[in-house]
Design a protein around this motif. Structure first.
Motif, PDB file in Angstrom:
ATOM      1  N   GLU A 221      -4.829  -5.003  -0.848  1.00 43.10           N
ATOM      2  CA  GLU A 221      -5.903  -4.963  -1.844  1.00 43.10           C
ATOM      3  C   GLU A 221      -7.258  -5.260  -1.196  1.00 43.10           C
ATOM      4  O   GLU A 221      -8.282  -4.677  -1.563  1.00 43.10           O
ATOM      5  CB  GLU A 221      -5.628  -5.979  -2.955  1.00 43.10           C
ATOM      6  N   GLU A 222      -7.253  -6.151  -0.214  1.00 37.47           N
ATOM      7  CA  GLU A 222      -8.490  -6.507   0.480  1.00 37.47           C
ATOM      8  C   GLU A 222      -9.126  -5.291   1.137  1.00 37.47           C
ATOM      9  O   GLU A 222     -10.338  -5.057   1.033  1.00 37.47           O
ATOM     10  CB  GLU A 222      -8.203  -7.577   1.536  1.00 37.47           C
ATOM     11  N   HIS A 223      -8.305  -4.486   1.822  1.00 35.38           N
ATOM     12  CA  HIS A 223      -8.807  -3.289   2.488  1.00 35.38           C
ATOM     13  C   HIS A 223      -9.084  -2.175   1.482  1.00 35.38           C
ATOM     14  O   HIS A 223     -10.021  -1.384   1.668  1.00 35.38           O
ATOM     15  CB  HIS A 223      -7.809  -2.792   3.531  1.00 35.38           C
ATOM     16  N   VAL A 234      -9.226   0.991   8.707  1.00 34.36           N
ATOM     17  CA  VAL A 234      -7.999   0.236   8.457  1.00 34.36           C
ATOM     18  C   VAL A 234      -7.020   0.542   9.574  1.00 34.36           C
ATOM     19  O   VAL A 234      -6.837   1.695   9.962  1.00 34.36           O
ATOM     20  CB  VAL A 234      -7.376   0.607   7.096  1.00 34.36           C
ATOM     21  N   GLN A 235      -6.363  -0.486  10.084  1.00 35.70           N
ATOM     22  CA  GLN A 235      -5.379  -0.271  11.146  1.00 35.70           C
ATOM     23  C   GLN A 235      -4.151   0.436  10.589  1.00 35.70           C
ATOM     24  O   GLN A 235      -3.727   0.195   9.464  1.00 35.70           O
ATOM     25  CB  GLN A 235      -4.951  -1.598  11.757  1.00 35.70           C
ATOM     26  N   SER A 236      -3.608   1.322  11.391  1.00 33.05           N
ATOM     27  CA  SER A 236      -2.359   1.977  11.022  1.00 33.05           C
ATOM     28  C   SER A 236      -1.205   1.028  11.296  1.00 33.05           C
ATOM     29  O   SER A 236      -1.387  -0.083  11.784  1.00 33.05           O
ATOM     30  CB  SER A 236      -2.187   3.272  11.835  1.00 33.05           C
ATOM     31  N   ALA A 264      -8.197   5.573  -4.922  1.00 37.61           N
ATOM     32  CA  ALA A 264      -6.932   5.330  -4.227  1.00 37.61           C
ATOM     33  C   ALA A 264      -6.199   4.170  -4.872  1.00 37.61           C
ATOM     34  O   ALA A 264      -6.814   3.275  -5.462  1.00 37.61           O
ATOM     35  CB  ALA A 264      -7.172   5.039  -2.746  1.00 37.61           C
ATOM     36  N   GLN A 265      -4.883   4.211  -4.763  1.00 30.11           N
ATOM     37  CA  GLN A 265      -4.055   3.085  -5.153  1.00 30.11           C
ATOM     38  C   GLN A 265      -2.932   2.952  -4.136  1.00 30.11           C
ATOM     39  O   GLN A 265      -2.501   3.938  -3.540  1.00 30.11           O
ATOM     40  CB  GLN A 265      -3.487   3.276  -6.569  1.00 30.11           C
ATOM     41  N   SER A 266      -2.502   1.711  -3.907  1.00 31.68           N
ATOM     42  CA  SER A 266      -1.535   1.498  -2.835  1.00 31.68           C
ATOM     43  C   SER A 266      -0.699   0.257  -3.089  1.00 31.68           C
ATOM     44  O   SER A 266      -1.151  -0.688  -3.743  1.00 31.68           O
ATOM     45  CB  SER A 266      -2.279   1.359  -1.494  1.00 31.68           C
TER      46      SER A 266
END
Length: 282
Positions: A221-223, A234-236, A264-266
């Motif tokens: 959520e932070e990213h 963002v790091q993979s 976006a949602q994740s």
């Protein structure tokens, strides 16, 4: 008489105190007005200064990007000529070094193009060339171009609900760029053997909603709150960070120029879905 005199004195004192209070209030109002005017003038000057800085920044980015393109094009051209053997045969080490030169020149070119695109969007100078187009055909072209990447990671591509989607009026190249960015991110963050889905649906008979979903590492959520910010990366899952962090900012700007939205949602550990809307006319 004494009572009347006291009453008159009391009234006089009351009137005098009221007058002093009114004068103090007037003085306070004048002071506040001066402060507000001073603050307003300061803010206006700051806004004008920031606008000038923004104009200079956009001009700087545009000039530098154009100036760098010429030597980069030359570097790429000479590297390609050498790789094709125009200056003689190459040994294995020479071929490797030239391939790396070509790869990084291509990378720099993409970054410069992104800077130029973002600069144009922010300056309101990005021009669209809208035309009626089929999302199904656009996605088919996109998947063909990304086939080597998906096959290299054994990623399964699934396309849903494209046949019944009406045509949209959009700039084909710009929409291709948006979808290419979303698909590239999905491939980057999806482990080998997993799947990516592309879908579309009509929403409220006014918009077409297109989604790109993956089953990768997900985004916290932070990213997630910052992924559309310029230069934010963002790091993979492998910890590798690639690109300048401009792709999503550009994609968002391009969709908004079309009159749509990108979001976006994740769920961390389960995957991410990017989706955008485009208005259409039946």
């Amino acid at each position: 008489m004494a009572v009347i005199a006291v009453t008159a004195m009391t009234l006089a004192v009351g009137v005098s105190e009221r007058r002093r209070a009114e004068e103090a209030l007037d003085q306070l109002n004048h002071t506040l007005e001066r402060r507000i005017q001073d603050r307003t003038s300061t803010l206006q000057a700051t806004v004008e200064q920031l606008q000038e800085f923004d104009r200079l920044k956009s001009a700087f980015v545009s000039i530098v990007s154009h100036e760098l393109r010429t030597p980069l094009t030359s570097i790429k051209g000479f590297a390609e000529n050498l790789l094709q053997g125009l200056a003689g045969s190459l040994n294995e080490k020479q071929n490797y070094y030239l391939s790396r030169i070509q790869h990084n020149a291509d990378r720099l070119t993409r970054m410069l193009n992104e800077l130029l695109d973002l600069s144009k969007i922010e300056a309101g100078k990005m021009e669209l060339r809208p035309a009626w187009l089929s999302l199904q055909e656009l996605v088919a072209d996109l998947l063909e171009g990304f086939q080597p990447l998906t096959q290299g990671k054994s990623i399964i591509m699934e396309v849903f609900s494209m046949e019944s989607i009406p045509k949209v009026r959009a700039d084909r190249d710009k929409l291709y760029e948006v979808l290419a960015n979303l698909l590239d991110n999905a491939i980057k963050f999806t482990p080998s053997g997993e799947r990516i889905q592309i879908s579309a649906q009509v929403v409220d008979e006014q918009y077409v909603k297109v989604g790109v979903s993956d089953t990768g590492c997900g985004i916290s959520e932070e990213h997630l709150l910052k992924i559309f910010d310029k230069f934010y990366r963002v790091q993979s899952g492998s910890g590798h960070v690639a690109g300048a962090g401009l792709g999503l900012a550009i994609a968002k700007g391009l969709i908004e120029l079309h009159g749509g939205t990108l979001a976006a949602q994740s769920v961390p550990g389960k995957g991410t879905q990017f989706y955008f809307t485009l208005p259409y006319t039946t």
